[in-house]
Design a protein around this motif. Structure first.
Motif: not given
Length: 435
Positions: A241-268
């Protein structure tokens, strides 16, 4: 016999803007009709190439029905993208001279010619080349032992990504994912074997999604990552689950949204999360923070990733999908982050050190990583070094079915073109203009 297009298609078919629109809408019937009316390609040959019945091709050409399933859209799209004329379709992304980054600007010179790419992408071709990878016979009742066999097969197939770009692995990885999905629908299980197979599905969706991303199929990648996230949740596998979120963050077009998604991946991450997975999730958070322009958060995430590797227990089991994360990869990510943050004095030493240890055998990845080194050299005013590294990266990327190396190098070339009076720059501009 595989379908072969005519040696010369009408020019209006190749450059038809309407063709591009209908392709974007998956209106393959219009494509088939134009191919026959303008290029004289019979429906029987189109049907053979696209694995469709001739009658179905005729129906689609008459506007009766549409192709709506993801798998069939992929199969038809790939079948029509024949190297050369490609039945009038646009070139595959890594072959296209019109890459993002203003490649055709006056700064760069004439457009690239299409390159010859690896053609081992078809499932049949790879199966013939890798007989050990034939899928085990499908049982009607799935045991945990059978899921283990499939997981080992997935790990072996992952090795293809080390030498072949996503444009050539996507159909293979997608086929594995679709077969597992069909197995979940048709077979019987124990609760444990089903949970394990759903976790494998999440892993395979990530594998196929990464290949899609690498091959320029952004929408397909995002859809597969979302399916991976859902499967990982169902399987109660926090690491996937964390890796799936990290992948989604990696290609998110909005950098701030990408940070939020990547932070949620680390919360797993939990106390049971392997060190390699911890490091992977934190380094992807670091990247998201760097792209968003947060140097302190970037540095903190990199330090956390390094601590995870430094404190790794000997012989701690790591999932195969995270086994590639090591000190060298973390050094490269560190250099990439500092390049993104315009800190060349911090980026160059760590990238040089890491890339000296990185084998040219991994051509796509090394070309990508060299692009960040070239970028930092430009930022530091080291034009000759930047030109030399860019030329090396460009040559490594030749023939690799990936959109990313050339896409990364184009802005560097545009910057170098401002220094045309430097002989090293002249050399690399000449090299890239003739590619």
């Amino acid at each position: 016999m595989p379908y072969q297009p005519p040696t010369a298609l009408p020019q209006e078919l190749l450059n038809d803007e309407e063709m591009q629109r209908v392709l974007a809408e998956h209106d393959f019937g219009t494509v088939f009709r134009l191919a026959r009316s303008r290029a004289g390609i019979p429906y029987s040959r189109i049907a053979e190439a696209c694995d469709l019945k001739p009658a179905r091709v005729g129906e689609l050409a008459r506007g009766e029905g549409r192709v709506t399933t993801f798998a069939k859209i992929v199969a038809i799209s790939d079948a029509l993208r024949v190297p050369g004329h490609m039945v009038g379709l646009a070139p595959r992304p890594w072959e296209d001279s019109r890459l993002p980054g203003n490649l055709n600007s006056p700064a760069i010179g004439p457009p690239m010619r299409r390159r010859t790419v690896l053609q081992a992408a078809s499932t049949a071709g790879l199966a013939a080349a890798l007989p050990a990878l034939h899928r085990p016979a499908t049982p009607t009742h799935v045991t945990t032992g059978y899921v283990g066999q499939l997981r080992r097969r997935t790990a072996r197939l992952r090795r293809l990504d080390e030498v072949i770009g996503g444009g050539d692995t996507f159909r293979v990885y997608l086929g594995e994912y679709q077969t597992t999905k069909a197995l979940l629908r048709d077979a019987t299980f124990t609760p444990d074997s089903r949970r394990r197979l759903v976790a494998l599905l999440a892993e395979q969706a990530q594998q196929a999604g990464w290949a899609a991303f690498d091959g320029g199929r952004q929408a397909d990648a995002e859809g597969l990552y979302e399916e991976s996230r859902a499967a990982a949740r169902e399987a109660r596998d926090g690491d996937l689950l964390g890796n799936a979120l990290a992948f989604l963050a990696y290609q998110a077009p909005d950098p701030q949204v990408a940070v939020e998604i990547a932070a949620s991946s680390c919360s797993t991450i939990t106390s049971g999360t392997p060190a390699g997975v911890r490091a992977l999730l934190h380094e992807r958070l670091a990247w998201a923070c760097a792209v968003a322009g947060h140097p302190s958060r970037t540095e903190k995430a990199l330090e956390t990733a390094r601590a995870a590797l430094d404190n790794q227990v000997a012989d701690e089991p790591q999932p195969d999908w995270a086994a590639w994360v090591d000190e060298t990869e973390l050094d490269i990510m560190t250099g990439r982050c500092w390049t993104e943050l315009c800190r060349p004095l911090r980026a160059v030493p760590v990238l040089v050190r890491a890339l000296d240890r990185y084998d040219d055998h991994h051509a796509r990845d090394k070309a990508l990583y060299l692009s960040w080194l070239a970028d930092s050299y430009v930022a530091a005013g080291e034009v000759e070094e930047a030109a030399a590294v860019t030329g090396r990266a460009w040559s490594l990327a030749a023939g690799v079915a990936s959109v990313r190396p050339r896409k990364r190098l184009v802005p560097v070339l545009n910057q170098l073109a401002q220094h045309r009076n430097v002989s090293a720059v002249q050399d690399v501009l000449q090299l890239t203009a003739g590619s």
